[in-house]
Enzyme design. Structure first.
Site, PDB file in Angstrom:
ATOM      1  N   ASP A 185      39.049  61.042  85.187  1.00  0.00           N
ATOM      2  CA  ASP A 185      40.521  61.461  85.980  1.00  0.00           C
ATOM      3  C   ASP A 185      40.841  63.004  85.478  1.00  0.00           C
ATOM      4  O   ASP A 185      39.792  63.572  85.306  1.00  0.00           O
ATOM      5  CB  ASP A 185      41.583  60.768  85.004  1.00  0.00           C
ATOM      6  CG  ASP A 185      42.749  60.732  85.798  1.00  0.00           C
ATOM      7  OD1 ASP A 185      42.945  61.348  86.913  1.00  0.00           O
ATOM      8  OD2 ASP A 185      43.620  59.787  85.407  1.00  0.00           O
TER       9      ASP A 185
HETATM   10  C1  BGC Z   1      46.160  60.689  87.808  1.00  0.00           C
HETATM   11  C2  BGC Z   1      45.531  59.748  88.596  1.00  0.00           C
HETATM   12  C3  BGC Z   1      45.147  60.280  89.969  1.00  0.00           C
HETATM   13  C4  BGC Z   1      44.628  61.622  89.725  1.00  0.00           C
HETATM   14  C5  BGC Z   1      44.432  62.506  91.051  1.00  0.00           C
HETATM   15  C6  BGC Z   1      45.634  62.030  87.896  1.00  0.00           C
HETATM   16  O1  BGC Z   1      46.625  62.746  87.222  1.00  0.00           O
HETATM   17  O2  BGC Z   1      46.046  59.968  86.415  1.00  0.00           O
HETATM   18  O3  BGC Z   1      45.860  58.203  88.803  1.00  0.00           O
HETATM   19  O4  BGC Z   1      44.379  59.587  91.153  1.00  0.00           O
HETATM   20  O5  BGC Z   1      45.453  62.554  89.036  1.00  0.00           O
HETATM   21  O6  BGC Z   1      45.466  62.721  91.895  1.00  0.00           O
END
Ligand code: BGC
Length: 739
Positions: A265
């Site tokens: 993530d």
């Molecule tokens: C979130 C994810 C997301 C990613 C990209 C993160 O902060 O937890 O769910 O896909 O950002 O935007």
């Protein structure tokens, strides 16, 4: 490209080029105009040389924009390995559907499939190769802002069926075909169990709990062929997931058999230093790559340390090769070596984005997700001859798309006021805002966290009073009040945890004053999580949970308010009596001292009931359904003798409607404590006026398996109970036995 050619390509790559494939940055870092940032970008330290080699991009969309970036990139690339474009298309691209928790409340797999197809078709022609969806996290704590992203809510069985539906809808049979994209399933694993519902916080749970409740949706998504998995921010068993060898290698790769790409993530690998399990970024790069994380999303640790780690002999180059191979294989499956621009298509964008047809799907999907929570004395549906006082901060508000709607065209959203005026004439809709959603102090806190300037607070108390007076004036001239209130859209989603999940004070004050007008009040609630609604519910005659319903939300709400659509949504998360009940979920364990209000030393609260305010599975209809004659084909079940349970369901009304009939099972005595009941099947059935149907479920031994005392997934003999009903609380039950 043939496998052999792909292998040759890998051999030809320099170490830097390989590492580049394992890095993902947002478009903003590349100075791309059309993109949104979904996390911190301050701490990123990447050289221009590395930026020219990154393998994938985050949240850059739009066919022309994507093509331009790909072209620029390839012109500088020695081996012409195309970029992968990934994005968060959570509940729609231009056409926005209800937020996932709302879609889950439809219990309608066909509709969800269709809506998901529309989302991915729109996003794919606009350049998205990989979608960061579905989120299949099990969620039990309404304080967590991200419950809005969970379709399955608090139930592992729903989580599984929705995971299956979504992965199939995103990927189709061939991910390279126009309208399909890779499903990146997230956030592996246990992210929904953050302590206190506070985002990014600690997760600590037993392995049984993890396996029994949190992993099934992932297993299902992997079985359906999901090509990518995102690691979660939290720790599992003390180790952050992005560096957790046990979870990623033993469980995800070996046990669940996942062969696709693992992506971290957003900046999660670098954050393991903050967690205190890595002394510096170099160690975090080492631990993450050794745990099998292929792509580092938005931290600079792979870019800056992998080369050194390989040269020092700490990370074998084969490990890098394996990760790069998985990334190249995915690009190849998408057909990007032959056509780096994928399915980007300007004409198709013009034709399908927000097309009439797609908007119609959005409207149908949205009306399917609304949950009628209360309808005293048949207040709803509304009569079209009524004069309506439309009051509240959501009455004339376009912010009804939810927090992941960054690619939508907000300028084209119709408000509830506009739609009601279209339906019954301007002269019959009297409008007053009545209150703000939040007080300025609360908005300012959000603004400050977003790096914006706070707004000066002036005469707020007086303005609140005036707004209420105006609302009362309007209410008095109408036959009925439709009160549109809820959470601010910035109160749900990522980093939107709340310690108090009641409706804000100004909105509560507004309702309190409106009750004095002696008119029927229909409350329409916009929110992204279960709320503590007792105060609100008691003061209103009808209550409709509309969540953040998307582009066509206002039309869908009007369809339900006027009875053109009969509501059929059912909750996928329990609504608590008070915030202090969170986390609350229907499939909880038995305690040794079950609740009994006449006994002191039992498991209960002194100040509120133990059970939820609205239970899991709950939702009313304009029809009145009666359940009777629960029966079982045999009271004995065995391998060779699966059994069926049946119930008669009768629609006692002169209108047609749909009902979600739910099957729950309880294992009465087992080697480990089992939940009071668990959902094991459901059917959404259509009934004509006064129609009666027999609804039957098959019970197989598979449904009775659980993670036993020795952590084996097995069945134990003894008594079981089957329950059927319209929700998890109001069920009829029957016993059966396994010898
Ligand atoms: C979130 C994810 C997301 C990613 C990209 C993160 O902060 O937890 O769910 O896909 O950002 O935007």
């Amino acid at each position: 490209m043939r496998q052999q050619k792909l292998q040759e390509l890998l051999k030809e790559m320099t170490l830097e080029e390989k590492i580049g494939q394992l890095i993902q940055v947002t478009g903003k870092v590349l100075k791309n105009e059309e993109n949104t940032v979904t996390g911190p970008i301050e701490n990123l330290d990447l050289s221009n040389e590395m930026l020219n080699k990154v393998g994938s991009i985050l949240n850059v969309v739009g066919s022309q924009n994507v093509r331009k970036l790909q072209q620029q990139y390839l012109s500088k690339s020695r081996l012409k390995i195309p970029l992968l474009f990934m994005a968060d298309i959570i509940n729609g691209y231009r056409t926005v559907f209800p937020i996932p928790i709302a879609q889950g409340c439809s219990w309608d797999l066909q509709n969800i499939h269709i809506a998901t197809r529309v989302s991915i078709q729109e996003a794919n022609v606009a350049g998205t190769n990989v979608n960061f969806s579905p989120m299949v996290d099990l969620v039990r704590d309404a304080r967590w802002g991200r419950v809005m992203e969970s379709m399955g809510g608090e139930d592992p069985y729903l989580g599984e069926v929705y995971a299956k539906t979504m992965v199939q809808a995103y990927q189709g049979k061939d991910i390279s075909k126009m309208g399909n994209a890779v499903a990146c399933v997230k956030h592996f694993a246990g992210y929904g169990a953050v302590e206190g519902g506070r985002d990014y916080n600690t997760v600590d749970m037993s392995e049984r709990e993890l396996r029994q409740y949190y992993l099934p949706a992932y297993r299902e998504a992997i079985e359906q062929g999901a090509e990518m998995i995102m690691t979660s921010f939290n720790i599992i068993n003390g180790v952050p997931v992005s560096v957790n060898q046990w979870l990623l290698k033993d469980v995800l790769r070996k046990e669940l058999g996942f062969k696709g790409v693992i992506i971290s993530d957003y900046s999660a690998i670098a954050e393991t230093v903050n967690h205190g399990v890595c002394k510096d970024k170099k160690e975090s790069a080492y631990k993450a790559i050794m745990a099998g994380v292929d792509i580092d999303m938005m931290s600079d640790v792979y870019a800056n340390y992998l080369k050194e780690l390989v040269q020092e002999g700490k990370v074998p180059e084969e490990i890098i090769d394996q990760s790069v191979w998985r990334v190249l294989t995915l690009k190849n499956k998408l057909g990007l070596f032959e056509n780096p621009y994928g399915n980007t298509n300007k004409e198709m964008e013009e034709k399908i984005l927000r097309s009439k047809q797609n908007l119609q799907v959005a409207r149908e999907t949205a009306s399917d997700t609304l949950v009628l929570l209360k309808n005293e004395k048949q207040t709803l549906p509304l009569n079209k001859n009524n004069k309506i006082a439309l009051i509240g901060p959501y009455g004339d508000n376009i912010a009804i798309l939810g927090s992941w709607s960054m690619f939508s065209d907000k300028a084209k959203i119709q408000t509830l006021k506009e739609v009601l005026e279209e339906k019954i004439g301007k002269e019959n809709v009297l409008y007053a805002r009545g209150s703000e959603i939040l007080r300025q102090k609360e908005i300012n806190q959000i603004l400050i966290a977003e790096g914006e300037n706070p707004i000066l607070i002036e005469k707020e108390e007086q303005k609140e009073k005036e707004a209420i007076q105006e609302a009362i004036k309007v209410a008095k001239q109408a036959d009925v009040i439709v009160l549109a209130i809820g959470e601010h859209y910035k109160q749900s989603g990522e980093a939107c945890s709340r310690a108090n999940i009641e409706i804000s004070i100004p909105q509560q004050n507004l309702l309190k004053e409106l009750t004095k007008c002696n008119k029927k009040i229909i409350t329409v609630l916009f929110n992204g999580r279960p709320l503590a609604l007792k105060e609100i519910a008691e003061k209103t005659d009808a209550l409709v949970e509309v969540w953040f319903p998307g582009t066509e939300g206002a039309n869908a709400i009007a369809d339900v308010l006027f009875g053109e659509v009969n509501p059929s949504g059912k909750l996928t998360m329990s609504f608590p009596q008070a915030t202090g009940q969170c986390p609350i979920y229907y499939n909880h364990y038995h305690t040794g001292r079950p609740h009994n209000k006449n006994i002191r030393f039992v498991s209960r609260y002194q100040d509120i009931p133990t059970e939820s305010y609205y239970p899991f599975g709950y939702g009313l209809s304009y029809c009145n359904f009666e359940y009777s004659n629960l029966r079982i084909s045999s009271h004995k079940i065995s391998k060779t003798n699966p059994i069926t349970v049946s119930v008669n369901v009768k629609n006692h009304s002169e209108i047609s409607g749909k009902e979600v009939i739910q099957l729950y099972i309880q294992d009465v005595v087992a080697s480990v404590v089992r939940p009071v009941k668990e959902l094991k099947g459901f059917k959404k059935v259509y009934f004509k006026p006064f129609e009666e149907k027999v609804v039957t479920f098959e019970i197989t031994l598979d449904l009775l398996k659980f993670w036993n005392e020795r952590l084996e997934y097995e069945i134990e003999s003894g008594e079981f109970r089957a329950f059927i009903g319209p929700n998890s609380r109001d069920t009829k039950q029957i016993s059966f036995y396994l010898e």
